[in-house]
Design an enzyme around this catalytic site. Structure first.
Site, PDB file in Angstrom:
ATOM      1  N   ARG A  88       0.823  -1.219   0.000  1.00  9.74           N
ATOM      2  CA  ARG A  88       0.000   0.000   0.000  1.00  9.74           C
ATOM      3  C   ARG A  88       0.855   1.266   0.000  1.00  9.74           C
ATOM      4  O   ARG A  88       0.331   2.357  -0.115  1.00  9.74           O
ATOM      5  CB  ARG A  88      -0.803   0.049   1.286  1.00  9.74           C
ATOM      6  CG  ARG A  88      -2.226  -0.434   1.407  1.00  9.74           C
ATOM      7  CD  ARG A  88      -3.200  -0.195   0.358  1.00  9.74           C
ATOM      8  NE  ARG A  88      -4.538  -0.018   0.842  1.00  9.74           N
ATOM      9  CZ  ARG A  88      -5.456  -0.969   0.938  1.00  9.74           C
ATOM     10  NH1 ARG A  88      -5.179  -2.192   0.583  1.00  9.74           N
ATOM     11  NH2 ARG A  88      -6.671  -0.680   1.354  1.00  9.74           N
ATOM     12  N   ARG A 171     -10.170   7.140   2.573  1.00  7.36           N
ATOM     13  CA  ARG A 171      -9.458   6.025   1.924  1.00  7.36           C
ATOM     14  C   ARG A 171      -8.969   6.435   0.535  1.00  7.36           C
ATOM     15  O   ARG A 171      -7.879   6.051   0.119  1.00  7.36           O
ATOM     16  CB  ARG A 171     -10.372   4.796   1.826  1.00  7.36           C
ATOM     17  CG  ARG A 171     -10.601   4.140   3.176  1.00  7.36           C
ATOM     18  CD  ARG A 171     -11.740   3.146   3.144  1.00  7.36           C
ATOM     19  NE  ARG A 171     -11.492   2.034   2.263  1.00  7.36           N
ATOM     20  CZ  ARG A 171     -12.446   1.332   1.666  1.00  7.36           C
ATOM     21  NH1 ARG A 171     -13.716   1.636   1.845  1.00  7.36           N
ATOM     22  NH2 ARG A 171     -12.134   0.316   0.891  1.00  7.36           N
TER      23      ARG A 171
HETATM   24  P1  AMP Z   1      -9.053  -3.179   1.619  1.00  5.89           P
HETATM   25  O1  AMP Z   1      -9.984  -4.292   1.879  1.00  5.89           O
HETATM   26  O2  AMP Z   1      -7.822  -3.610   0.860  1.00  5.89           O
HETATM   27  O3  AMP Z   1      -9.716  -1.973   0.999  1.00  5.89           O
HETATM   28  O4  AMP Z   1      -8.501  -2.692   3.051  1.00  5.89           O
HETATM   29  C1  AMP Z   1      -9.358  -2.167   4.046  1.00  5.89           C
HETATM   30  C2  AMP Z   1      -8.544  -1.411   5.083  1.00  5.89           C
HETATM   31  O5  AMP Z   1      -7.607  -2.309   5.708  1.00  5.89           O
HETATM   32  C3  AMP Z   1      -7.694  -0.271   4.543  1.00  5.89           C
HETATM   33  O6  AMP Z   1      -8.433   0.940   4.429  1.00  5.89           O
HETATM   34  C4  AMP Z   1      -6.607  -0.174   5.613  1.00  5.89           C
HETATM   35  O7  AMP Z   1      -7.082   0.455   6.795  1.00  5.89           O
HETATM   36  C5  AMP Z   1      -6.375  -1.643   5.961  1.00  5.89           C
HETATM   37  N1  AMP Z   1      -5.338  -2.254   5.083  1.00  5.89           N
HETATM   38  C6  AMP Z   1      -5.508  -3.228   4.140  1.00  5.89           C
HETATM   39  N2  AMP Z   1      -4.359  -3.554   3.557  1.00  5.89           N
HETATM   40  C7  AMP Z   1      -3.410  -2.752   4.127  1.00  5.89           C
HETATM   41  C8  AMP Z   1      -2.012  -2.596   3.933  1.00  5.89           C
HETATM   42  N3  AMP Z   1      -1.337  -3.314   3.022  1.00  5.89           N
HETATM   43  N4  AMP Z   1      -1.366  -1.667   4.704  1.00  5.89           N
HETATM   44  C9  AMP Z   1      -2.032  -0.941   5.622  1.00  5.89           C
HETATM   45  N5  AMP Z   1      -3.343  -1.025   5.853  1.00  5.89           N
HETATM   46  C10 AMP Z   1      -4.036  -1.931   5.112  1.00  5.89           C
END
Ligand code: AMP
Length: 215
Positions: A88, A171
């Site tokens: 990320r 986000r």
């Molecule tokens: P996602 O399902 O990939 O949209 O992730 C949902 C949330 O999980 C994100 O908004 C972050 O808060 C956290 N998250 C997921 N992947 C990461 C990552 N690689 N690094 C940091 N936070 C993460």
């Protein structure tokens, strides 16, 4: 196939990853899913992560990298993998490169799924996920036949806590500031591919396979 999927929240990375899993039988590793599982299990890590996730911010690198290091050691990764939502930021990308160099299995591609910024808000606020099988729907673009019920398995659908409007704005900001620079990072390494993420799911999947050189 050892790939990273890049793209803004709502670009459809998870949907395309699931189609790759179905067709090629290699694991999808989603840090978002791993974190949500820790939240659901109520572990101390999960509690710490939930507060950050509900604000739309990134969970600290130390937590995510520790989690990924554990996951990469599992046997199923030898067949290849699809990383979804990780890395990320540049620090995570560099840590991933170091991890993979040690395991002697470098990435074969980074695939960016591109969607115009204006479309992402509706995609995210409309998103609903099946509690049981993970199938995704969208109340605007691809609604389930019966409201709130999964077409595939009949279980209830839910809206993610971080798919609420305020959190989504954050986000998307975090994506632009921290994650979008990875497009140049992988371009510099000569492994960047990209597809347009608008159109039918199957049409996009055809393009994904073509870009990845898959049959
Ligand atoms: P996602 O399902 O990939 O949209 O992730 C949902 C949330 O999980 C994100 O908004 C972050 O808060 C956290 N998250 C997921 N992947 C990461 C990552 N690689 N690094 C940091 N936070 C993460």
């Amino acid at each position: 196939m050892r790939i990273v999927l890049l793209g803004a929240p709502g670009a459809g990375k998870g949907t395309q990853a699931k189609k790759l899993v179905e067709k090629y039988g290699i694991p999808q590793v989603s840090t978002g899913d791993l974190l949500r599982a820790a939240v659901a299990a109520g572990t101390p890590l999960g509690k710490e992560a939930k507060a950050v996730m509900d604000k739309g911010e990134l969970v600290p690198d130390s937590i995510v990298l520790g989690m990924m290091e554990e996951r990469m050691k599992q046997d199923d990764m030898e067949k290849g993998y699809i990383l979804d939502g990780f890395p990320r930021n540049t620090k995570q990308a560099e840590a991933l490169d170091a991890m993979l160099a040690k395991l002697n299995m470098p990435l074969t591609a980074a695939l960016s799924v591109d969607v115009p910024f204006e479309d992402l808000m509706k995609r995210l606020t409309g998103r609903r996920t099946c509690k049981s099988c993970g199938q995704m729907f969208n109340v605007y673009f691809s609604p389930s036949k019966a409201e709130g019920i999964c077409d595939k398995c009949g279980a209830a659908l839910f809206q993610r806590d971080d798919d609420k409007e305020e959190t989504i704005k954050k986000r998307l900001e975090v994506y632009s500031a921290s994650t979008a620079p990875l497009i140049d990072y992988y371009k510099g390494k000569g492994i960047l591919k990209s597809v347009s993420g608008t159109g039918s799911i199957d049409g996009i999947f055809g393009e994904v396979c073509a870009q990845l050189g898959l049959k």
